[in-house]
Design a protein around this motif. Structure first.
Motif, PDB file in Angstrom:
ATOM      1  N   PRO A 144      32.707  31.060  12.185  1.00 42.95           N
ATOM      2  CA  PRO A 144      33.515  30.632  13.386  1.00 42.95           C
ATOM      3  C   PRO A 144      34.428  30.018  12.739  1.00 42.95           C
ATOM      4  N   ARG A 145      35.131  29.842  14.115  1.00 46.29           N
ATOM      5  CA  ARG A 145      36.428  28.964  14.005  1.00 46.29           C
ATOM      6  C   ARG A 145      36.163  27.481  14.100  1.00 46.29           C
ATOM      7  N   ALA A 146      34.581  27.000  14.322  1.00 49.01           N
ATOM      8  CA  ALA A 146      34.159  25.878  13.786  1.00 49.01           C
ATOM      9  C   ALA A 146      33.752  25.381  12.363  1.00 49.01           C
ATOM     10  N   GLY A 147      34.363  26.302  11.455  1.00 51.75           N
ATOM     11  CA  GLY A 147      34.136  26.771  10.081  1.00 51.75           C
ATOM     12  C   GLY A 147      32.577  26.937   9.935  1.00 51.75           C
ATOM     13  N   LEU A 148      31.932  26.468   8.845  1.00 48.89           N
ATOM     14  CA  LEU A 148      30.245  26.586   8.239  1.00 48.89           C
ATOM     15  C   LEU A 148      30.225  25.319   7.472  1.00 48.89           C
ATOM     16  N   GLN A 152      58.681  26.610  15.218  1.00 44.69           N
ATOM     17  CA  GLN A 152      57.676  26.753  16.294  1.00 44.69           C
ATOM     18  C   GLN A 152      57.528  28.469  16.711  1.00 44.69           C
ATOM     19  N   ALA A 153      57.731  29.927  15.987  1.00 44.18           N
ATOM     20  CA  ALA A 153      57.780  30.908  16.804  1.00 44.18           C
ATOM     21  C   ALA A 153      55.743  31.228  16.850  1.00 44.18           C
ATOM     22  N   TRP A 154      55.478  30.319  15.737  1.00 46.40           N
ATOM     23  CA  TRP A 154      53.958  30.589  16.687  1.00 46.40           C
ATOM     24  C   TRP A 154      53.071  29.758  15.576  1.00 46.40           C
ATOM     25  N   SER A 155      52.295  28.751  16.117  1.00 48.69           N
ATOM     26  CA  SER A 155      51.065  28.045  15.248  1.00 48.69           C
ATOM     27  C   SER A 155      50.238  27.582  14.683  1.00 48.69           C
ATOM     28  N   TYR A 156      49.719  27.719  13.633  1.00 50.96           N
ATOM     29  CA  TYR A 156      47.607  27.971  12.845  1.00 50.96           C
ATOM     30  C   TYR A 156      47.507  26.747  13.881  1.00 50.96           C
ATOM     31  N   PRO A 157      46.314  26.533  14.684  1.00 50.99           N
ATOM     32  CA  PRO A 157      45.607  24.913  15.873  1.00 50.99           C
ATOM     33  C   PRO A 157      44.415  24.916  14.741  1.00 50.99           C
ATOM     34  N   ASP A 158      44.477  25.100  13.582  1.00 48.77           N
ATOM     35  CA  ASP A 158      42.840  24.004  13.706  1.00 48.77           C
ATOM     36  C   ASP A 158      43.005  23.449  11.905  1.00 48.77           C
ATOM     37  N   ALA A 210      46.280  44.509  14.558  1.00 48.29           N
ATOM     38  CA  ALA A 210      45.682  43.805  14.095  1.00 48.29           C
ATOM     39  C   ALA A 210      45.920  42.642  14.016  1.00 48.29           C
ATOM     40  N   GLU A 211      47.371  42.106  14.821  1.00 48.98           N
ATOM     41  CA  GLU A 211      47.954  41.363  14.947  1.00 48.98           C
ATOM     42  C   GLU A 211      47.383  40.122  16.291  1.00 48.98           C
ATOM     43  N   ASN A 212      47.206  41.886  17.028  1.00 47.73           N
ATOM     44  CA  ASN A 212      46.330  41.200  18.311  1.00 47.73           C
ATOM     45  C   ASN A 212      45.327  40.372  18.231  1.00 47.73           C
ATOM     46  N   PHE A 213      44.459  41.375  17.323  1.00 53.43           N
ATOM     47  CA  PHE A 213      42.554  40.680  16.946  1.00 53.43           C
ATOM     48  C   PHE A 213      42.910  39.153  16.173  1.00 53.43           C
ATOM     49  N   GLY A 214      44.220  39.203  15.506  1.00 49.52           N
ATOM     50  CA  GLY A 214      44.319  37.719  14.848  1.00 49.52           C
ATOM     51  C   GLY A 214      44.363  36.916  15.933  1.00 49.52           C
ATOM     52  N   THR A 215      45.428  36.840  17.269  1.00 49.69           N
ATOM     53  CA  THR A 215      45.599  36.076  17.460  1.00 49.69           C
ATOM     54  C   THR A 215      44.471  35.779  18.519  1.00 49.69           C
ATOM     55  N   PHE A 216      43.524  37.261  18.960  1.00 47.74           N
ATOM     56  CA  PHE A 216      43.097  37.129  20.177  1.00 47.74           C
ATOM     57  C   PHE A 216      41.423  36.195  19.519  1.00 47.74           C
ATOM     58  N   PHE A 217      41.114  36.031  17.971  1.00 43.87           N
ATOM     59  CA  PHE A 217      40.658  34.580  17.424  1.00 43.87           C
ATOM     60  C   PHE A 217      41.401  33.722  17.255  1.00 43.87           C
ATOM     61  N   ALA A 218      42.072  33.672  17.768  1.00 43.08           N
ATOM     62  CA  ALA A 218      43.327  32.540  17.032  1.00 43.08           C
ATOM     63  C   ALA A 218      43.311  31.726  15.469  1.00 43.08           C
ATOM     64  N   ILE A 219      43.381  33.026  14.630  1.00 45.53           N
ATOM     65  CA  ILE A 219      43.688  32.852  13.434  1.00 45.53           C
ATOM     66  C   ILE A 219      45.355  31.887  13.502  1.00 45.53           C
ATOM     67  N   TRP A 220      46.340  32.073  14.247  1.00 43.77           N
ATOM     68  CA  TRP A 220      47.116  32.301  14.904  1.00 43.77           C
ATOM     69  C   TRP A 220      47.984  31.837  15.959  1.00 43.77           C
ATOM     70  N   GLN A 221      48.778  31.353  16.765  1.00 45.39           N
ATOM     71  CA  GLN A 221      48.691  31.177  18.317  1.00 45.39           C
ATOM     72  C   GLN A 221      50.695  31.457  18.215  1.00 45.39           C
ATOM     73  N   PRO A 269      35.904  23.887   7.035  1.00 47.51           N
ATOM     74  CA  PRO A 269      36.830  24.630   8.137  1.00 47.51           C
ATOM     75  C   PRO A 269      37.358  26.024   7.769  1.00 47.51           C
ATOM     76  N   ARG A 270      37.388  26.366   8.704  1.00 48.96           N
ATOM     77  CA  ARG A 270      37.431  27.831   8.256  1.00 48.96           C
ATOM     78  C   ARG A 270      38.477  28.546   8.033  1.00 48.96           C
ATOM     79  N   TYR A 271      39.774  27.683   8.095  1.00 45.54           N
ATOM     80  CA  TYR A 271      41.103  28.425   7.376  1.00 45.54           C
ATOM     81  C   TYR A 271      40.435  27.557   5.511  1.00 45.54           C
ATOM     82  N   ASP A 272      39.790  27.235   5.431  1.00 41.83           N
ATOM     83  CA  ASP A 272      40.265  26.768   3.972  1.00 41.83           C
ATOM     84  C   ASP A 272      38.701  27.788   3.690  1.00 41.83           C
ATOM     85  N   LEU A 273      37.719  28.612   4.169  1.00 40.22           N
ATOM     86  CA  LEU A 273      36.681  29.443   4.366  1.00 40.22           C
ATOM     87  C   LEU A 273      37.047  31.080   3.808  1.00 40.22           C
TER      88      LEU A 273
END
Length: 277
Positions: A49-53, A107-113, A221-232, A57-61
């Motif tokens: 989940p975006r909120a982590g578990l 800032q071509a893209w960012s990791y928001p979380d 795959a990148e479209n899926f990654g941005t859809f789940f807001a891994i990066w934006q 945090p999600r990125y750490d998981l």
């Protein structure tokens, strides 16, 4: 190779539509094996989940999952230590590119979380997305028994790979030369053919076509990654939008660079040509 055939079909000659079907099935199974590490990373993006578990945090998981997957692949023999060393190189190359692309002024893209394992605004997990691409090429080379005919001189292939990587950094300052580089690539690889073995016969396709096809699936795959807001990307912050088709070319160029590195690190110069194929 009969492993991929049902018991009732073993020993029977494969012809016509039956051969097409079984070769496609065998190719799909081998491709799945090649994509094992990438599939773990991709499924983790879906599952965490975006909120982590549990307060993590999600990125750490995602980093922990990627590291665990790498350890398991070494322990089970699916990847050798030498292959992991090569994959680690892709991690470093990819992470350096991520730091530049997300830096202030670019800032071509960012990791928001938030994440504890963010360095210069980039989660360490991000390097594993590039490592997954490298893992796929390395696995495909072995599992599909890749051979290449009419490969350009290695120093030329290496030089164009370096220029591709450099252009990812310099295009903001001296212009984007990807299409010039693409023209050079077409000239270098126009006669190059990749041979692979889906079942019991060696098949072939133009290597340029392979670069384009793999680049397309990475763009998906990148479209899926941005859809789940891994990066934006900047245009996705308010609401998600598909990644521009121009990124397809970037991924295809990245595959050229990846292929060149693998070809050299696996020491295949002596066997890269297929005499009389």
């Amino acid at each position: 190779m009969n492993f991929y055939l049902p018991a009732s079909q073993r020993g029977r000659p494969l012809t016509g539509l039956r051969r097409v079907l079984f070769e496609c099935l065998a190719f799909g199974i081998k491709e799945a094996r090649c994509c094992l590490f990438a599939a773990v990373v991709f499924l983790a993006i879906f599952a965490v989940p975006r909120a982590g578990l549990a307060g993590i945090p999600r990125y750490d998981l995602l980093l922990v999952i990627a590291l665990a997957a790498q350890v398991v692949m070494i322990w089970t023999g699916l990847e050798s230590v030498d292959e992991v060393k090569a994959i680690s190189l892709f991690h470093v190359i990819g992470f350096a590119l991520e730091v530049f692309k997300t830096s202030k002024g670019i800032q071509a893209w960012s990791y928001p979380d938030f994440a504890y394992t963010k360095v210069w605004g980039v989660p360490l997990f991000s390097g594993f997305m590039y490592a997954a691409v490298g893992s796929y090429v390395i696995q495909a080379w072995r599992i599909l028994e890749l051979r290449v005919r009419h490969h350009p001189p290695h120093w030329m292939a290496g030089a164009i790979a370096v220029m591709i990587y450099a252009n990812f950094f310099t295009h903001r300052y001296i212009g984007d030369y990807r299409w010039y580089l693409t023209c050079v690539l077409v000239g270098l690889y126009a006669r190059t053919t990749v041979y692979f073995r889906p079942l019991d016969r060696r098949r072939k396709m133009p290597l340029l076509l392979a670069f384009v096809l793999i680049g397309f699936f990475l763009w998906i795959a990148e479209n899926f990654g941005t859809f789940f807001a891994i990066w934006q990307y900047p245009n996705q912050i308010g609401a998600w939008a598909t990644v521009g088709a121009g990124k397809w070319s970037s991924w295809s160029l990245l595959i050229v660079m990846t292929f060149t590195i693998v070809a050299n690190l696996k020491h295949v110069k002596a066997r890269i040509h297929v005499p009389g194929a």
